[in-house]
Design a protein around this motif. Sequence first.
Motif, PDB file in Angstrom:
ATOM      1  N   THR A 212       0.844  -1.189   0.000  1.00 38.66           N
ATOM      2  CA  THR A 212       0.000   0.000   0.000  1.00 38.66           C
ATOM      3  C   THR A 212       0.878   1.238   0.000  1.00 38.66           C
ATOM      4  O   THR A 212       1.705   1.420   0.902  1.00 38.66           O
TER       5      THR A 212
ATOM      6  N   THR B  22       0.833   5.097   0.393  1.00 36.63           N
ATOM      7  CA  THR B  22      -0.060   6.165   0.836  1.00 36.63           C
ATOM      8  C   THR B  22      -0.010   7.302  -0.172  1.00 36.63           C
ATOM      9  O   THR B  22       1.051   7.652  -0.659  1.00 36.63           O
ATOM     10  N   THR B  23      -1.128   7.856  -0.498  1.00 35.63           N
ATOM     11  CA  THR B  23      -1.148   8.866  -1.553  1.00 35.63           C
ATOM     12  C   THR B  23      -1.666  10.205  -1.045  1.00 35.63           C
ATOM     13  O   THR B  23      -1.817  11.145  -1.805  1.00 35.63           O
ATOM     14  N   ASP B  24      -1.898  10.286   0.210  1.00 35.16           N
ATOM     15  CA  ASP B  24      -2.447  11.521   0.766  1.00 35.16           C
ATOM     16  C   ASP B  24      -1.452  12.669   0.595  1.00 35.16           C
ATOM     17  O   ASP B  24      -0.405  12.717   1.234  1.00 35.16           O
ATOM     18  N   ALA B  25      -1.784  13.587  -0.267  1.00 36.54           N
ATOM     19  CA  ALA B  25      -0.868  14.691  -0.592  1.00 36.54           C
ATOM     20  C   ALA B  25      -0.546  15.560   0.614  1.00 36.54           C
ATOM     21  O   ALA B  25       0.506  16.182   0.671  1.00 36.54           O
TER      22      ALA B  25
ATOM     23  N   ARG C  66       3.025  15.525   2.840  1.00 37.05           N
ATOM     24  CA  ARG C  66       4.352  16.018   2.505  1.00 37.05           C
ATOM     25  C   ARG C  66       4.341  17.542   2.376  1.00 37.05           C
ATOM     26  O   ARG C  66       3.428  18.120   1.771  1.00 37.05           O
TER      27      ARG C  66
ATOM     28  N   ARG D 121       3.526  16.571  -2.482  1.00 32.92           N
ATOM     29  CA  ARG D 121       3.683  15.423  -3.381  1.00 32.92           C
ATOM     30  C   ARG D 121       3.014  14.180  -2.839  1.00 32.92           C
ATOM     31  O   ARG D 121       2.869  14.018  -1.619  1.00 32.92           O
ATOM     32  N   ARG D 122       2.661  13.261  -3.747  1.00 34.03           N
ATOM     33  CA  ARG D 122       2.244  11.926  -3.327  1.00 34.03           C
ATOM     34  C   ARG D 122       3.484  11.201  -2.791  1.00 34.03           C
ATOM     35  O   ARG D 122       4.611  11.563  -3.106  1.00 34.03           O
ATOM     36  N   THR D 123       3.275  10.158  -1.992  1.00 30.47           N
ATOM     37  CA  THR D 123       4.435   9.445  -1.412  1.00 30.47           C
ATOM     38  C   THR D 123       5.266   8.750  -2.482  1.00 30.47           C
ATOM     39  O   THR D 123       6.436   8.474  -2.272  1.00 30.47           O
ATOM     40  N   ASP D 124       4.667   8.479  -3.641  1.00 25.71           N
ATOM     41  CA  ASP D 124       5.431   7.789  -4.693  1.00 25.71           C
ATOM     42  C   ASP D 124       5.812   8.735  -5.836  1.00 25.71           C
ATOM     43  O   ASP D 124       6.047   8.294  -6.958  1.00 25.71           O
ATOM     44  N   GLU D 125       5.882  10.008  -5.521  1.00 32.25           N
ATOM     45  CA  GLU D 125       6.115  10.999  -6.579  1.00 32.25           C
ATOM     46  C   GLU D 125       7.506  11.633  -6.419  1.00 32.25           C
ATOM     47  O   GLU D 125       7.907  12.014  -5.318  1.00 32.25           O
TER      48      GLU D 125
ATOM     49  N   MET E 106       8.212   6.691   1.774  1.00 29.85           N
ATOM     50  CA  MET E 106       8.101   7.781   0.809  1.00 29.85           C
ATOM     51  C   MET E 106       9.265   7.785  -0.179  1.00 29.85           C
ATOM     52  O   MET E 106      10.358   7.348   0.145  1.00 29.85           O
TER      53      MET E 106
END
Lengths: 255, 255, 255, 255, 255, 255
Positions: B3, B5-8, B11, B15-19, B183
């Motif tokens: 999973t 996490t994408t909660d902007a 950060r 950013r998204r955690t995978d950005e 992240m």
Amino acid sequence: MTTITTDAFLRPDGRRTDELRPVTITRNWLDAGEGSVLVEFGNTKVLCVASFTPGVPRWKKGSGQGWVTAEYAMLPRATSTRSDRESVKGRVGGRTHEISRLIGRSLRAVVDVAALGENTLVLDCDVLQADGGTRTAAITGAWVALADAIAWGQRQGAIKGTKPVLLDSVAAVSVGIVDGVPMLDLPYVEDVRAGTDMNVVVTGKGLFVEVQGTAEQAPFDRRELDTLLELALGGTAELTRQQELALATDPASRP
Amino acid sequence: MTTITTDAFLRPDGRRTDELRPVTITRNWLDAGEGSVLVEFGNTKVLCVASFTPGVPRWKKGSGQGWVTAEYAMLPRATSTRSDRESVKGRVGGRTHEISRLIGRSLRAVVDVAALGENTLVLDCDVLQADGGTRTAAITGAWVALADAIAWGQRQGAIKGTKPVLLDSVAAVSVGIVDGVPMLDLPYVEDVRAGTDMNVVVTGKGLFVEVQGTAEQAPFDRRELDTLLELALGGTAELTRQQELALATDPASRP
Amino acid sequence: MTTITTDAFLRPDGRRTDELRPVTITRNWLDAGEGSVLVEFGNTKVLCVASFTPGVPRWKKGSGQGWVTAEYAMLPRATSTRSDRESVKGRVGGRTHEISRLIGRSLRAVVDVAALGENTLVLDCDVLQADGGTRTAAITGAWVALADAIAWGQRQGAIKGTKPVLLDSVAAVSVGIVDGVPMLDLPYVEDVRAGTDMNVVVTGKGLFVEVQGTAEQAPFDRRELDTLLELALGGTAELTRQQELALATDPASRP
Amino acid sequence: MTTITTDAFLRPDGRRTDELRPVTITRNWLDAGEGSVLVEFGNTKVLCVASFTPGVPRWKKGSGQGWVTAEYAMLPRATSTRSDRESVKGRVGGRTHEISRLIGRSLRAVVDVAALGENTLVLDCDVLQADGGTRTAAITGAWVALADAIAWGQRQGAIKGTKPVLLDSVAAVSVGIVDGVPMLDLPYVEDVRAGTDMNVVVTGKGLFVEVQGTAEQAPFDRRELDTLLELALGGTAELTRQQELALATDPASRP
Amino acid sequence: MTTITTDAFLRPDGRRTDELRPVTITRNWLDAGEGSVLVEFGNTKVLCVASFTPGVPRWKKGSGQGWVTAEYAMLPRATSTRSDRESVKGRVGGRTHEISRLIGRSLRAVVDVAALGENTLVLDCDVLQADGGTRTAAITGAWVALADAIAWGQRQGAIKGTKPVLLDSVAAVSVGIVDGVPMLDLPYVEDVRAGTDMNVVVTGKGLFVEVQGTAEQAPFDRRELDTLLELALGGTAELTRQQELALATDPASRP
Amino acid sequence: MTTITTDAFLRPDGRRTDELRPVTITRNWLDAGEGSVLVEFGNTKVLCVASFTPGVPRWKKGSGQGWVTAEYAMLPRATSTRSDRESVKGRVGGRTHEISRLIGRSLRAVVDVAALGENTLVLDCDVLQADGGTRTAAITGAWVALADAIAWGQRQGAIKGTKPVLLDSVAAVSVGIVDGVPMLDLPYVEDVRAGTDMNVVVTGKGLFVEVQGTAEQAPFDRRELDTLLELALGGTAELTRQQELALATDPASRP
């Protein structure tokens, strides 16, 4: 999940791929040092001496926290050909720096510096004989010397309070892929042929502290990485047992 | 499987955690250097210059093989407070040594030194501004400078033969666990709060060259490690695309 | 009084003998640094960063006076062939020392250290690309960075009082005699052919701060010296104008 | 054209402003050294020893040209308070570097390196006692030691051919503005009070080799510069005469 | 008891085997230095300067005791061929270290550090010309400079109390066995041929402070050792007389 | 002739004044090294490793002679408090230099360098635990390692000819005067209280190679010197016997 090759004929010393070399941990090897351990992984011999000093470096003063650091070095003829001394060359080499920092970080990961109080522990890890895995042997032995030195500090009253200073134990082992086969605890002859080489530092509870994998010759895929990690966890579990055994023998004779 | 996490709002920069942070790779940034690249990962700016010299160090002479090495350094005020120059201190620090060696190994992993012939490539990676991820930006930019310098050597005829010298591309990214959340590509503010911090070097084909995970504050388990590796593979895939894009622009103007 | 040759064909880049190369002064080039300026004299690019620190070195404590100093360095591939790093060589070379001291003295000549109060300003001048005149570009750019850093210190209240800290501006230029012809602002190709080479540091009001003339190949007479000084005064007057222009643009965005 | 103040009461030692301190040049002060001169400017005493060696540094081999270089140093108690030795500090300071380079350049300006042939001359200038003007005394004395060493090389046949090696003589003197008054040859007590301080190196024919004026405290105008240059030319003309006198005494006793 | 060969033809300079070279001790050779002595043993010339400073190094603070130390060095062309400067090499050599320590120990053996009080004396012994016996000349001259500096400290009131600071004088001489013959005070030509070489430091009262005998070429027996010690005692007795003579001349002119 | 006090109660460990501490010499202590010896004088433990390399340093090339040298060092916690590493300090200290040179000279005194041929032997003497007498233990142990390495060189055919390379054995011991009583082989507790301290190096045949007596606290007379020499000759005779015994055990297992 992963296949670990067990054919003993693969390795010059007849070990299984998931088998450690004989490990010995000798406490109180010197008279000096609040902890002093000779650790041997096969022919690799590292002398790990812990020095306990009240007080901390300037930048930690007043923080209420202690400091743990390490210095690694090799005797000039620890290896099959002689190397020049770093003292004579007038500078510490990159590899020495790198390993000293690794040992220090690995030990700090299991120390509660607040419980330690404003005291400093320096771990000197001097390689007397090198046959691969010197940094992993150093971490494994240094933790035992650290444990002895902390116990000494507590007996002396230099460490106040009853909070445990050591949160866990820590041990380390090398793994690598030699001729395509993942293997545990590489001696020098295997190490030079390894396409990938990884040092893994793991706590007594089985958590990772450091994972340092390097593929100078052959980049590795995710599946190979998984096998290496599995081998490493098996090796460090055994090293943890050896550390416990060493500490379970009679308490150190130092007052 | 994992999973992310994408909660902007997690950060500081949204950013998204995978950005990744915005990446720019500027070729031919200087007139000198057979390859010269300014690479930016957000506010981190590293100048990567490749110097091509015919001939090899003494210990490689007659081997028919080339040599690739790197030197990393920071300008004194690349960071928010000024650091003393290593030239003034008279010695190169452990961290600098460690990163220089990492960059060199990473690049050598994708170079066919026999195809390079007895030529030397030195990659100077000087951090002009540091905001986390300087070593990963350096590797990513240095590879582009290396590619330019190898092309230059081929145009000049200094590299003979038609065998490709570069076996693959290589890029690197940092990942870490901040407040329990894995992240991608940590800037300084996140880096200092990370319990675990990992630098991952990956080839264009997606194979690992280096995996260096460190948990000074919080040892990590196998599942967390898996998530970090996944984030890293996503980030390096994107960086590989940016490297290709940079090289696809008009050929270097150097003759 | 003196004849300044104006035949454009004399110089590789078609300049008149009394003409500067294109000058650009870019403020706030970095996020870090209380002042940060990229100065360009033709292809010469020097990054000048001012670091402001409250307090002074031990030997100035209690004097009520501030301290201004500078450090000059070149990136290894700022020039057409790569030089070894001074950090790696373990010592700062004579030329580097000499130029660092020159920059520091030049700036101190226009600073009222009592008005500065017990604060320290370090000016780092790192040559990114070298094409002659790096020390004169460094002085010219460093003064702008210094002005920004002093303004910052005043806005922050770290510099108390209303007495002006800067007594004047300061700029520098090189002049030399190439094939018997005195010329202003020599790039590398002219510099290596110059029989006499002079660096002149002049305040905004047109007073000399430093005059450093050297004739390794051809001793010069009094009349040649006069012509060189005249060329230099012309050049520094123009540089002063460029410094004013740069500072007249919007105030630095740093809070 | 310029007014030179002659009021003897201005200077602690009663000299006119355009008057040198007593100068003595003693040849063959040591048994070793192909030339060895003790030069005294008032209380300043510098031992200048020339060492002649057949052959040149690697980077000059096969050029047919010789090499002349200099090393300047101060004994720890040459001054009124003791300084630490640079050998003990492990590094040569900026001032030392700067002066060594100045002496070397000044001597090379009057040497025909082709006529010297592939021979090396090292001039060691060690300050035994310092009272201002050590670098100018060193240049003045070193030239005499150089002349003796070149004559030695010619007598020994190490220098072939009949082309003169020395194109001219060279001497140096300091000038400065003390309390607004331009003066020649400053001792320490005047030097520390000088707003502007200049070292001028001049050939026997009266041409400039180096002009190094520095105004750390008070920038100077063109008219002041002219006066200083005039004073310097007067001083070096007298020093040239002293050098000739010293060389006119019986030839060196060394075979 | 022992036979001392007296045949003058044995030695290049016609001395008897038990005869010193001509000795001269010149006090106040420099203006600076609380004591400054030029000592000559034949062609060996050593400048010994004593620097007196109130206060002691950190590790002696509060002890009520003073500190006496020495630094020995050679000018680069003190010998027949030039040696590189230790400052340029960036490190003090083993021989230099060894002799500096020897001089310091020899002087401390006759100083009552409690009577000296918390003051520091540094003895700089710089060899201007070397012809054997530089360390023994240095000790002999340094003691005279030390005596002058202590007297200065007493006149200045920096040394309190009436207890004598100097318990005795100290002098040193070399002896050696050349072609089987024991000899006193070896110049360079004899020194290089000596099978055994000994430096002996003796107090004014005739007690030994240091005996350093070395046989790199020919181990020596007990009888030879006895002869050497006897020669040395004769030599140091004469040196003691010369030291007394030098100090008996008019008191130093320094206030 | 001299009275040797024998009262056992004088010494903390109950030894007679002319009695050595227990000595052990363990050959082949490491796998690496052409000779490797752990030597123990009481609690002092020194690891002496001989490295044999064909060829000689540049300045000996073509001489037909070999070279023997030694390097001494202490582990940081060999003593009761930790010392900083010389590699970290960036320079080798004076004491280390001095002892390394002493060991090298002592060994060379019994080696026929012509019989050795152009081969180099480096003796590394690393003190693992220090309790006084480290340099004398080092010499005693290093000679045994040297003998093993020479035998290895002969078996390998690297040393040609049948002339013996070792002319004799060599051993060393410390003696000193503690509270007025001359004593043999001082451990640390006695050493710090000794007014005079002497290291004596003696060949198997009983000839002196080095006599280094130092009286920092109490100058000694001729009679005391005689007693010390007598004690030393007794001690080295016993050490010679121990060396012979060690070499008489089975030949080294190295091929």
